[in-house]
Each structure stands twice: as structure tokens, then as C-alpha cells.
Design a protein around this motif. Sequence first.
Motif, short mmCIF file in Angstrom:
data_model
loop_
_atom_site.label_atom_id
_atom_site.label_comp_id
_atom_site.label_asym_id
_atom_site.label_seq_id
_atom_site.Cartn_x
_atom_site.Cartn_y
_atom_site.Cartn_z
N ILE A 119 0.79 -1.15 0.00
CA ILE A 119 0.05 -0.13 -0.08
C ILE A 119 1.02 1.07 0.11
CG2 ILE A 119 -1.70 1.34 1.21
CD1 ILE A 119 -2.89 -1.25 0.32
N LEU B 185 -8.07 5.32 9.66
CA LEU B 185 -7.12 4.41 10.33
C LEU B 185 -6.30 5.34 11.46
CD1 LEU B 185 -5.25 3.62 6.85
CD2 LEU B 185 -6.41 1.95 8.49
N LEU C 10 -11.09 0.66 2.27
CA LEU C 10 -10.15 -0.02 3.32
C LEU C 10 -10.36 -1.57 3.38
CD1 LEU C 10 -10.63 2.42 6.61
CD2 LEU C 10 -8.63 2.32 5.11
N LYS D 248 -8.46 -3.13 0.54
CA LYS D 248 -7.10 -2.94 0.57
C LYS D 248 -6.31 -3.85 1.74
CE LYS D 248 -6.55 1.72 -1.20
NZ LYS D 248 -7.35 3.22 -0.77
N LEU E 298 -7.17 -3.38 4.81
CA LEU E 298 -6.44 -2.72 6.05
C LEU E 298 -7.43 -2.78 7.06
CD1 LEU E 298 -5.01 0.43 4.30
CD2 LEU E 298 -3.94 -1.36 4.92
N LEU F 256 -9.14 -3.39 12.67
CA LEU F 256 -7.85 -3.26 11.88
C LEU F 256 -7.42 -4.24 11.69
CD1 LEU F 256 -6.02 -0.07 13.50
CD2 LEU F 256 -7.49 -0.15 11.20
N ALA G 130 -2.13 -5.37 8.80
CA ALA G 130 -1.54 -4.25 8.00
C ALA G 130 -2.09 -2.74 8.08
CB ALA G 130 -2.13 -4.94 6.29
N GLY G 131 -3.24 -2.89 8.37
CA GLY G 131 -4.00 -1.48 8.87
C GLY G 131 -3.35 -0.72 10.05
N ILE H 33 -0.04 0.51 8.46
CA ILE H 33 -0.09 1.71 7.76
C ILE H 33 -0.35 3.00 8.80
CG2 ILE H 33 -1.76 2.86 6.29
CD1 ILE H 33 -0.17 1.09 4.56
N SER H 34 -1.30 2.54 9.82
CA SER H 34 -1.48 3.51 10.62
C SER H 34 -0.32 4.08 11.12
CB SER H 34 -2.49 3.09 11.79
OG SER H 34 -2.71 4.01 12.89
#
Lengths: 512, 567
Positions: free
Chosen positions: A3, A16, A48, A51, A53, A196, A199-200, A203-204
Motif C-alpha cells: 500500500i 486509520l 479500506l 485494501k 487494511l 484493523l 496491515a492496517g 499503515i496507521s
Amino acid sequence: MEIDVKSLHPLEIKVLLHVKESEQITAKRIISELGYKLGQCNQAFSWLAAKELISESDRINRRQYELTELGKAFNKIGFPAERMFNLLKEYGSLSLPKIAEMLGLDKSDVGSAFGKLSKQGIFGMNAEKMAEIREKILPPDILAARELVMRAVQGPLEEEQLTEDEKKVLQGISKKRGAAGAPFRLAEREEIIYALTPAGTGISKILKEKNITGEELGAVTQDMLADGSWKDKSFRSYSLNSPPSRVLLGRRNPYGEYLQWVKDKLASLGFEEFDGPLVENEFWNGDALFMPQFHSARDIHDVYYVKNPSHAKEIDQPYLDQVAATHENGWDTGSRGWGYEFDRDFTRRQVMRSQGTVLSAKQLPKAKIPGKYFGIARCFRYDQVDATHGADFYQTEGIVLGEDVNLRTLLGLLKMFAEEVAGAEEVKYVPGYFPFTEPSIEVHIKHPVLGWFELGGSGIFRPEVTKALGVDVPVLAWGLGIDRMALMHLGLNDLRELFTPDIESVRMRRGK
Amino acid sequence: MPKIEVLTKTFYQNIGRTYTDEQLEEILPSAKAELDGKDEEAGILKIELNDTNRPDLWSSAGLVRQLRTYTGKKPLFYDFFSNADEEFEYGNRIIEVDPNLKDIRPYITAFAVTGKKIDDTVLKDIIQTQEKLCWNFGRKRRSIAMGVYRNDLISYPVKYTAADPDTTKFIPLLMDQELSLREINEQHPKGKEFGHIVSGFPLFPFLTDSEGQVLSFPPVINSAHIGAVQVDDSELFIELTGTVHKDLILAASIVACDFADAGFTILPVKVVYPYETEFGKEVVTPYYFQEPASAELAYINKLLGMELSPDEAVNALKRMGVFAIYDNGTIFATVPEYRNDFLHPVDIIEDVMIGHGMEKFAPVMLDSFTFGRLTGEEEFSRKVKDVMIGLGFQEMMYNYLGSRKDYITKMNVDGSEYIQIANPMTENYEFVRASIIPSMMQSESVSGNAVYPHAIFEVGKVAFLDDDDNSGSVTRNTLGFLSADSDVGFNQISSTVSAVMFYLNKEYTLKELDDPKFIPGRCAVIVSEGRQVGVFGEVHPAVLENWGIQMPSVVCEIDLDLLMKDG
């Protein structure tokens, strides 16, 4: 999935950043805590989730009271009882039919509302049988209903968030299955609860590290520029790789572009362009080129005859007499001729131009010496239409006149075409046959992509052609088969495609 | 172009050596031939011959003859040709011609062959030669038709007569019952194919021997008896009938030389005419009629851009099978019996070129200075295209032939200005387009799936009837453009027209137009400098419906030739 944080939308970013690992993510929460609208919430969740996430962790059924169309109308103009109350407040007393008329309500609705509120002591009937108000305010249940309607305009009312009293009121004014109009409807919806993903969470973290808040500015607006509100703010980075949307534009047809390139090329090599009508007569299409009127040589030019009018009025003199004599006995050309009686009726017969050489012949009487000419002419053949034959097609032809032109300058000319027009590295000349040239040469080239193929035909015009048309110097005549190169240039393999009416396929076509 | 098949083994045997395909491809150009393919299993080479004036090359023997001399072998000599001064012995082999044939199919030539048994290869070659000669050179048997017979069954003199088509009967090849000549034309496959050549005459050509045995019904079909040649026959009679005496004699010479090359002895035949011919009333064939040909060496060198010596020129011709001598600046050539393609000195020059070897001619660049220039119409067209592209239009290119349905019927017009093709191959290509608009409608009708809006244009030619022109029609360079989208209308296209005219620097006014392809009151004639140069408007829904178009469309057509002319 890899991502790019730049590809995230502010709606996604804020979610996120807002939620923590293992927390429940629900629409209700995001709406209340981030001030999203339901639609924004749904968008953010679906992006989201796509993806990966966030992912679904649970589903629950939610019961919601939502406004019906009637309910929305009540919000705007008020409940019937409320409207009657306000009306009577203004007028003092009115008859029920008058109330119905003034409010545009059914008499029966007015009657039942009056009856209900009379029981509660809000309305009463005076001696003149006129309705009037007995209390200063509406009863609590109507006020409660009114308030619920106003709240519901913002969004459906969750059953679990309602007090028992509110539930009771709502049950009284909700639409039951098969019942008549009511301001509310009870709906059951399944709601997805997200959480979440690892991965989420990752990313966060990255978002926090990069200090991306989702509050960055999007498009630059005129207002921003006017009020300077962009100052001290940062701009959101856009994803470079999201697919751009399609633009429809005005542009050339790539085949036309290619023909134009050839024309420009030839003009740059000192050739002057000629052109002519689509309808020709046998005289120019064959006789002037010394093709005997009844010889098999004409079989290779199976032509389309014109029905209306079938014959031209006349053929230019002195060329008709000279060409006729040349066919019959050679005239002054040094030839013995074909030795048959030239048909002056046949020569006027009209045909669709079947070869570009017609234009070369027609140029001869008016040509300069030295002179170089060319034309790209639409020609017509009586042929079964298939991938390699069109009913009409372009031929590229020309001539070179000069006191000193000869076979070797012809070869030089062909070499120039091979290099300049076809980009060929190797050239081979072989004897050819054309009814109107002697000697005749075919030029074969080794094309960088197509390999060996015949680029064109050429020769020195027979004196029977040139002298009969008033030219005393040798004339090199040449034709180039450029369609094959055009097809390659366009990535096509079917001649019919060059003239396709299909808009999309022309839009998508481009040259190499 | 004729294509022939030759047996690889016999072919190389006769040439005198074997070639690889690449080597063969190098020498084939001397016969203006190319290798078209091969069938390894059947041992066959397929060869295409490009010179329609060299029918002598359209057979295995003829091609071998050319390649032999080109590669340095001695030319063969033919000692059976009579000429104007000398007649070869024809014995009792005489053909008597009926005076009634003069206006039907006046000429016949013939000879017989003997001395060898006919084998399968020879028979196949004969059939191939017959086909190629009669089809390509003999204009599908109209001017030349050939028949081959079993000579030992024939009682001379042979009679070439004009016979009653209804009462004259015989059993033709491929049939087992007698049919009249007319019945043959109606029922026999060859009759259906070739009968039309004679069916307009009251009497039909007919060939019998002195005892009334039928040889054939020329140019249609042989008899099933004398006309049925088989492997192992050892004497054949060959005749050719037709309308062009010289071509006929040449064709007979070619066939005779082929038989001679294959080892047969040629037996001349005398034809006796009741009328005069170019070669007299009595002609013994094979017959040599060719005139000597000549070219000045200086002319040869001028046209070839060379400085060939007399010997080089003579030797070059020798390699082409042409015997020549040099005398006092001129090359004199004896034309081979099987050729008649020397009309002009340039024809000798080409043979010198090929015989000398193409590879010996080095290209020379032109050095004369000339002005390159496009036509005014082309330059104007380019200006127009630039404007259209700026306006967002995609250029299209269309065919110029179409059907009545597309050009006329679907457009709801009467089509009175359309040029019609007299011999269309199919009704799809029966009319020349007189307007670009139907082409653009066709585009729209097949492009419903293409993303809208559609904006297309073409600068191309149209041709329409015009009594004032010598040809009765004129060709014009024309601009057409079309927009299709849910919100197109008269105002939009009027704006486009206005932009086009502005940037082409042309003033214009609009006039009312009554044209069924447009919605009345939403279309106009464009008038510029006093001339009506074009029309535009909203396409009538009835026309859209005819084309199956479901999107509102506006269209314009402007005659660029009229527009570019100065007032």
C-alpha cells in the motif's frame, strides 16, 4: 498487498488514525466520533476493506426507525393535530369542514385528530359547533413525536439508543405491515463491524510517522487562492499510479497521417503532386497506356464500368487520333503498333479509375521537362473484397521526365524510395512486366521488419505511351505498394481495416 | 497472371542441371517468373509468370527453353516452320474451311505430332498449355481455342464447317449419348462455360474428317471418340480455331515448339480458305510470320544508361534465345518462332537488359533539380483537418463505393445525383458516394458501443452526376463531420460551422433548406461568396431509425473545392 500511503483518501486516513488495534469499527462510531456522513463512512469502509487494511470481525442486526415520505412531509409542515392547533390559535374557532378546507386535509383525518385531542382536553366544541383550543400547549405525546421526527431527519433512529418512552411513542406512529400512512417505518439492517488488520495497524503507524493527518488540502480552489487559506497548510500527495481517466480528443486517422507522411516525403524529394477525378474513360485508363483494347493485358485490370452516363462526350485531341494511330500501326512512335482497328466508341466508355498510372498519363501532355510528379490516387477494382483486396484502395504512382533519364537513373530512383520511404537496407531489382513500360523493373527490398518484399513496380514508359501524348524524352514511371507498409505501421493485417467505419477502433489505432 | 505447375524432376532434367530453390529464384527473373510454391510430395514446382506478352513461357517446355539459353546452353532450332516463301511437306494433311465461317470463327491452324508415345507427363503438360494459352492469351477461348485428337483415327482432309446447331449431333467427351450442338451448349458443363462464344450465330463451328467422323465442336468440346486422347497414343492432331489469325498462328507455333522440345516430330498441315487472309488463302502451319526487329545500339545504350559494345548486346540477346547480328550501328534480331512481342526497339532493349544481367546495372542518382509541391487542394485540406482536430473531431477514412440501401434508401433521398456501377460484383459496391454523410451515418450505426460524445470528420472525395462535364460527373474534395450525443442540436453544429468558416477565412450566410434527411427548420444551406457550399443540420429521426442509430446526431457537409475558390 503493498500500500502506498499516498493512495489513501483522507476519509480512509482519518479512520486509520482514529481507531486502535482490536477496537470495533462501526459506522455509528465513525459518524459520531469523526462526524462522517453515512455515505462517507461506507465509502471509507469499502475502500479500506478492499485494501485489506480493515476486515470484518462481526455482524449484528440493527433495528432502526426511519422516516417515511409522510414523515419527511410532517417534518416540513407539521402533524395534522399540530397544524389544527396552530390554525385555531390564530383564528380562535372554526368549523371542522373549514379546517379541513384550509389545511387541505381529509375531513375524516381532521375529525379523528379532533376527537383524539378532545379526549385529552386540548380541543373542544363551542355552542356554535365550532372547534376551539382549550389548552395552551399540545399534549406530550405529540410533542415527543414531533421531536423524534426532527431527530430522524438527521438519520435513522437506532432502537437501542431510544428510551422506553420514546420507543412507545414510535411504536404508535410507525408503519405496520399493510397499515395506512405513518411518519416512521421500523427497518432491520445488518451492520458489519470491522477491525484493523495487522496491515492496517502498520499503515496507521506509517501515517503517524509521516505526520499525515488526512486534513491536508485537496484540490486548489479559487476561494483558497482568494482568501489565502492555503497558507500554513500542507497539500495532500496524490497517488501517481492511479489509472488516469480517459480523454476523448480530436486527432488524425493514422492511415491518413501515414499517407500524408509519404506525400511530404515525395514533395521533399522534388516531386509535384497531381490528382484527378474518380471516373475515367477507357482512353485514359487503358488506351493511352498502350494497352490494346482487346488484349488479355486488360484482364489484369478488371474494371468497374459506369452506368450513367456510360460514355464520355469526347476525348481530347490530338491525343485521341495519335493514340488510335499508335494502336493501329505505331503512328510516329517507332512501333509497329498492335495492328487492329482502334474502337473510338469503346475508348469513350467510362470506368472507375482502376490504376494510378492514369494520372501519370494525363500529366504527360502538360508536364515540365525535367519534371517529377506523383499522386496518391484512389482506385477501384472488380475484386472479391477480402483481407488483401479492397473494392477501392490507394495507389501511389508517379513519373520522372528528363532528357537524360535511363534505366540506371530509374534504379537510382527506386533505391532512393527504398531508403527514404521504406527505410530499407537492401534493394534488389528484377525484370517485371507492365503493359505500358519497357523495360520494366520490380524493386524488392529488405524491410527492417517485414523482410524481403516487393516495394513497387516501375519502368520506362513505352514510346507508344509518351510520344502519342506529345512527350519526346524518356519518362520513368513508378508505383509504390505502400499499403503493406501502412498496415505494418498501424499494426494491422487486413486491408479492409484501413477504411473501417468503427469509431472506437479508429480512436484506439496509432502508428508505430 | 498465369501460374503453372512443373514436375520438378523432368524440369531439371530438361534444363540439364538441378538448382536449389534459391538458385532457381535467381534465374527465374530472366523469364519474369517467380517461384510461387512447391509440393514436395508430388514433386511439383509452382511457378508464376508475369509477362502477359510471353505466352511461350506458360508451359514447362517454354520455361525450360528460356532458362537453358539464359544459363548458356545452345538454343534449339526448329526446322518445321513454313513461311511466305517456303512450304514444308504436309502430305495429305489438309483442312478445308467452310465460307460460312468467315463471320463466325474464321481461322484454324493445325499440325500433327508423331514419333513418341504420349506418357502421363506429356499429357498433363498438353492440358496445362491448352488451358493457359486459351484462357489468358485466347481470352477464355474467345480468340483462341485448342483441340487435341487421335491422329490415326482421322481421314484427311479435315473439314472445318459451319453447322446447323439443331440438326448436327454427336457424342461429346464426358457424355455417353448424342446431343445436338445447341443441346451441348445448354446441358454440357463446357457448353455452359463456353457456348456463349458462338451461341449468337445461326450456324456453329464444327470439325469433322472426310468421312464425317466428328472431331469437335470448337471452341466448346471434343468428340468422345477421335477427341479422347489417352496415354500411349502415339500420333496426335492438334488444331486451334479463333478470331485473330496472328495470335492463332503464334499459339500453334508455341505448342509445336513445346512438342518438338519434348522429342516429337512435327507434321505440318495445310489450311485452305475460301476467303483471303492476312497470310493468303492457303497457309501451311506451323508458320513463321514474324518480321525482323532492330534497334540502334546508341538508343539501347541511351535508354539503359550503359556503354555496351556490339558483342555485349548480341550476346545478351543470345542468352534470351534471340539470334542477333550487329551491322553499322544497329542490332538486327531474328524473332524466335514462339514469340511476337517485339513491337518497338524498346522491346529489344529490355531483352538486352535481362540478358546482360540486372546485377550489372549500377543505380545512378537523378541530378536534375525540380520543385516539390503539393496540390492547392491538398494544402487546403490540411488546413481544414487542423481546424477539425482543434474542434475535437476524430478523422475517419471511408470506402468510396457502397450500396443503394446505405447511400440512398436509408438517407430518405432520391439519389438522382448518384453514379451507378454497371457491373457491380455485389450490391454492396454498386454506387459511388455522392455525399460523405452516409459514410458518417454508417460509422454511427456501428459505433453505439463507443464512448460518447462522438465527434468524427473526414476530408475525402465524392463524385456526382453533372451534365455539364465531359464525363457527365464531377469529383469533389469534401469535408463531412458528425457529432452524436444526448445533447447535440442545431445550435451546437451551427457554432462548429461558424468556427470552421472563421478559421478558413470565409464569410457565409445561412439559407433555409428543405432536405428529408434533416429535421425541417433545423437545417441550413451554407452560402459563401454567392455559392452554395454545404449543408448541415439535425439528422431526422426517421433517418436515424433507418440506420438503427439511437443517439441524436447532427451532421454537416461542405464542398471544399467550391469553398477554396476565390469569389
